[in-house]
Design an enzyme around this catalytic site. Structure first.
Site, mmCIF file in Angstrom:
data_model
loop_
_atom_site.group_PDB
_atom_site.id
_atom_site.type_symbol
_atom_site.label_atom_id
_atom_site.label_comp_id
_atom_site.label_asym_id
_atom_site.label_seq_id
_atom_site.Cartn_x
_atom_site.Cartn_y
_atom_site.Cartn_z
ATOM 1 N N GLY A 24 37.890 -36.129 22.801
ATOM 2 C CA GLY A 24 38.490 -35.336 21.738
ATOM 3 C C GLY A 24 39.173 -36.228 20.727
ATOM 4 N N GLY A 25 38.601 -37.409 20.535
ATOM 5 C CA GLY A 25 39.239 -38.467 19.764
ATOM 6 C C GLY A 25 39.418 -38.217 18.287
ATOM 7 N NE ARG A 26 37.103 -38.524 13.672
ATOM 8 C CZ ARG A 26 37.870 -39.234 12.848
ATOM 9 N NH1 ARG A 26 38.697 -40.150 13.322
ATOM 10 N NH2 ARG A 26 37.822 -39.011 11.544
ATOM 11 N N GLY A 27 40.768 -35.341 17.231
ATOM 12 C CA GLY A 27 41.838 -34.351 17.115
ATOM 13 C C GLY A 27 43.084 -34.958 16.490
ATOM 14 C CG PHE A 28 47.635 -33.648 15.043
ATOM 15 C CD1 PHE A 28 47.977 -34.538 14.025
ATOM 16 C CD2 PHE A 28 48.661 -33.067 15.782
ATOM 17 C CE1 PHE A 28 49.295 -34.844 13.752
ATOM 18 C CE2 PHE A 28 49.985 -33.354 15.504
ATOM 19 C CZ PHE A 28 50.302 -34.245 14.500
ATOM 20 C CE1 TYR A 169 45.398 -25.756 24.293
ATOM 21 C CE2 TYR A 169 47.749 -25.339 24.543
ATOM 22 C CZ TYR A 169 46.694 -26.222 24.321
ATOM 23 O OH TYR A 169 46.957 -27.563 24.136
ATOM 24 C CE LYS A 173 46.038 -28.706 27.499
ATOM 25 N NZ LYS A 173 45.199 -29.895 27.140
#
Length: 373
Positions: A24-28, A169, A173
């Site tokens: 998920g390396g392009r997340g915030f 969510y 999680k």
């Protein structure tokens, strides 16, 4: 793919010794984590995400990644965490995995969240074991102990998972976190979970929303609830602290299989934080509008019921506005203790709440004006 990864690593700068993957390396938050790993000069970083090819945006973190992609200190791979095969290919030759990939929290779709957050995390764990990854640091969330009915004040890690959650969510999680903690083994894979509070910083969604309603200061409920906002670089720092701790035998023995709350250690009234942000944005005296919970909850209930009917009959999706779950997040106390992280991980916030807010707003303004930040 494994030989390709090793070739990429061997061709990288000689100072780079350790190899990691950021899912998920392009997340915030993940973008800031990738930048910090590259900035340290100690890592070869494989960035994975869903998009077929990487598209770099503006900003220092993106420029740093662009340079690293060119000189071989980083590579990008299109990987779906729901595909074990893709994960295995991405994890070959890797020492550490930072697992940040998750479904969009704004979409309260249990099927989607279970598939990505739970099944995806199970795949990540399996891929780590197959590829002999040494350490797995999972980006969890403070919501894993929030039931939507009871407030939390200075809650620590002894607080149990609730029986029910306000949204998909939080539920998924929590389930994913359980899998990661259970997977810990001192002889093979060592795991750890990071539970950040509400993350903000350059590139977030918090500041743009507050700017959109800048001249109006909404307060839902009594307005006396506290929350823990945490600057993104502090969250990144906690991940690096966790990795460093788990890399030693003593640290792995103490912190392996544990979860840690990460905050700025500056709990603040949620509505005061919003007011502070609006002041930084230049709104000196916003109009204050208070909406009692007893007024807004029935309205939201009717709207949600209406959208469910429209979805069933016409396939119409619910707009991402206020929901019953969001009102619960906005009206109850949610503060957490980071004492355990301080003691066992050596964590300490490196950017204050006020400085972080100033940096986030300045970056947002520059971005809004199409100036590189």
């Amino acid at each position: 793919m494994g030989s390709q990864l090793l070739a990429e690593y061997n061709g990288a700068h000689q100072a780079v010794r350790r190899r990691c993957v950021v899912t998920g390396g392009r997340g915030f938050m993940a973008r800031h984590l990738v930048a910090a790993l590259l900035r340290s000069g100690e890592w070869f970083v494989r960035v994975t995400d869903l998009t077929p090819a990487i598209e770099l945006g503006r900003g220092d973190t993106e420029e740093l990644l662009g340079d690293a992609l060119q000189d071989g200190r980083a590579v990008y791979s299109s990987v779906d965490v729901c595909s074990l095969g893709q994960l295995i290919r991405a994890f070959e030759g890797i020492d550490v995995v930072f697992h940040t990939a998750a479904a969009d929290p704004s979409k309260d779709n249990l099927e989607l969240h279970y598939k990505v957050n739970v099944e995806g995390t199970r795949n990540v764990i399996d891929a780590c074991k197959i590829c002999n990854v040494k350490r797995l640091i999972y980006t969890s969330s403070s919501v894993v102990v929030f039931d939507g009915f009871h407030g939390l004040l200075n809650a620590n890690e002894s607080v149990p998972y609730p029986d029910k959650f306000p949204d998909a969510y939080g539920q998924t999680k929590a389930e994913a976190e359980k899998l990661v903690l259970k997977a810990n083994s001192l002889n093979d894979l060592v795991t750890c979970c990071i539970r950040p509070g509400n993350i903000f910083g350059p590139g977030d969604h918090v500041i743009p929303i507050l700017d959109h309603y800048g001249r109006i200061h909404f307060i839902i409920g009594e307005g006396n609830n506290y929350d823990d906002f945490v600057y993104v670089e502090n969250v990144v720092h906690s991940h690096l602290c966790a990795e460093k701790t788990l890399s030693t035998k003593e640290g792995a023995k103490i912190s392996g299989g544990k979860a840690y709350f990460i905050t700025n250690m500056e709990p603040v009234n949620l509505w005061c934080f919003a007011y502070m942000a609006r002041t930084e944005l230049g709104y000196k005296r916003p109009l204050e509008i208070r909406i009692p919970t007893l007024v807004i909850m029935p309205i939201i209930y009717v709207l949600e019921l209406t959208y469910k009917l429209l979805l069933h009959h016409y396939g119409m999706r619910q707009p991402q506005l206020l929901t019953m779950a969001r009102v619960k997040y906005l009206t109850l106390n949610r503060t957490f203790s980071s004492d355990k992280a301080v003691e066992e991980l050596g964590y300490k916030p490196i950017v204050s709440l006020r400085d972080g807010l100033r940096i986030a707003v300045e970056s947002y303004i520059h971005f809004k004006d199409n100036v590189l930040f």
